[in-house]
Design a protein around this motif. Sequence first.
Motif, PDB file in Angstrom:
ATOM      1  N   ASP A  30      -9.308  -4.051   6.943  1.00  0.00           N
ATOM      2  CA  ASP A  30      -9.460  -3.751   5.408  1.00  0.00           C
ATOM      3  C   ASP A  30      -8.221  -4.651   4.949  1.00  0.00           C
ATOM      4  OD1 ASP A  30     -10.109  -2.679   3.091  1.00  0.00           O
ATOM      5  OD2 ASP A  30      -9.253  -0.654   3.766  1.00  0.00           O
ATOM      6  N   THR A  31      -8.255  -4.601   3.529  1.00  0.00           N
ATOM      7  CA  THR A  31      -7.179  -5.537   2.622  1.00  0.00           C
ATOM      8  C   THR A  31      -6.624  -4.919   1.655  1.00  0.00           C
ATOM      9  OG1 THR A  31      -9.102  -6.167   1.152  1.00  0.00           O
ATOM     10  CG2 THR A  31      -8.846  -7.485   3.161  1.00  0.00           C
ATOM     11  N   VAL A  32      -5.349  -5.334   1.236  1.00  0.00           N
ATOM     12  CA  VAL A  32      -4.624  -5.067   0.010  1.00  0.00           C
ATOM     13  C   VAL A  32      -4.610  -6.120  -0.822  1.00  0.00           C
ATOM     14  CG1 VAL A  32      -2.591  -4.039  -0.883  1.00  0.00           C
ATOM     15  CG2 VAL A  32      -3.545  -3.177   1.467  1.00  0.00           C
ATOM     16  N   LYS A  33      -4.985  -5.948  -2.163  1.00  0.00           N
ATOM     17  CA  LYS A  33      -5.159  -7.337  -3.022  1.00  0.00           C
ATOM     18  C   LYS A  33      -4.064  -7.027  -4.349  1.00  0.00           C
ATOM     19  CE  LYS A  33      -9.831  -8.440  -1.857  1.00  0.00           C
ATOM     20  NZ  LYS A  33     -11.180  -8.560  -2.553  1.00  0.00           N
TER      21      LYS A  33
ATOM     22  N   ASN B  27       0.829  -1.390  -0.011  1.00  0.00           N
ATOM     23  CA  ASN B  27      -0.014  -0.121   0.066  1.00  0.00           C
ATOM     24  C   ASN B  27       0.813   1.360   0.103  1.00  0.00           C
ATOM     25  OD1 ASN B  27      -2.630   0.947  -0.288  1.00  0.00           O
ATOM     26  ND2 ASN B  27      -2.449   1.554   2.148  1.00  0.00           N
ATOM     27  N   ASN B  28       1.923   1.190  -0.827  1.00  0.00           N
ATOM     28  CA  ASN B  28       2.977   2.477  -0.844  1.00  0.00           C
ATOM     29  C   ASN B  28       3.288   2.954   0.755  1.00  0.00           C
ATOM     30  OD1 ASN B  28       4.263   3.336  -2.843  1.00  0.00           O
ATOM     31  ND2 ASN B  28       2.937   5.044  -3.163  1.00  0.00           N
ATOM     32  N   GLY B  29       3.284   2.112   1.624  1.00  0.00           N
ATOM     33  CA  GLY B  29       3.698   2.405   3.027  1.00  0.00           C
ATOM     34  C   GLY B  29       2.487   3.350   3.765  1.00  0.00           C
ATOM     35  N   GLY B  30       1.324   3.411   2.934  1.00  0.00           N
ATOM     36  CA  GLY B  30       0.226   4.289   3.485  1.00  0.00           C
ATOM     37  C   GLY B  30      -0.680   3.242   4.731  1.00  0.00           C
TER      38      GLY B  30
END
Length: 122
Positions: free
Chosen positions: A99-102, A90-93
Motif C-alpha cells: 500500500d501507499t501513502v501520498k 499515516n499518523n503512525g498507523g
Amino acid sequence: MATIVKLSITLLLLTLLSKGVCGCDLNNITIGTIRSGNEIKGQPEWNVIVVNNCDCPMQNMLLFCNGFQTTEPVDPSNFKPVGDNQCSINNGGSIKPKDTVKFSYAWDPPFFLRPTSVIASC
C-alpha cells in the motif's frame, strides 16, 4: 530426556517467532518525490509517495525530514513533523502490504526524505 528435548525445541521456535521472521525493515520502504508542475505561493509543488514493499503491514513509520517547510498545507494524518528531524507517516498507523501513502508539499529545494524507523507486524 525426550521431554526436555521437545521443550527446548518448542522454546527455540517460540523465540524465533516472537522476534519475527518476516525480514522486513527500512529497506522495504520506497519514497518517491516528483515535481507536479504546479506552483503554490511561488514555490514548486512536490508529490511524494511512500510505498510499503513488505509482505506484512508496517506501522509507526518515521522519516528523516530535517527543517521541513511548505507553503501548501499537508494533511497531518498523512505526514506530520513530530520532532526536530522526524516526521510521522499515516499518523503512525498501519500501512498494508504493497500500500501507499501520498502527500504533496511546496518548497524549493525539495526535502530529502528517508525512513528512520518502522515496525513490521508479521
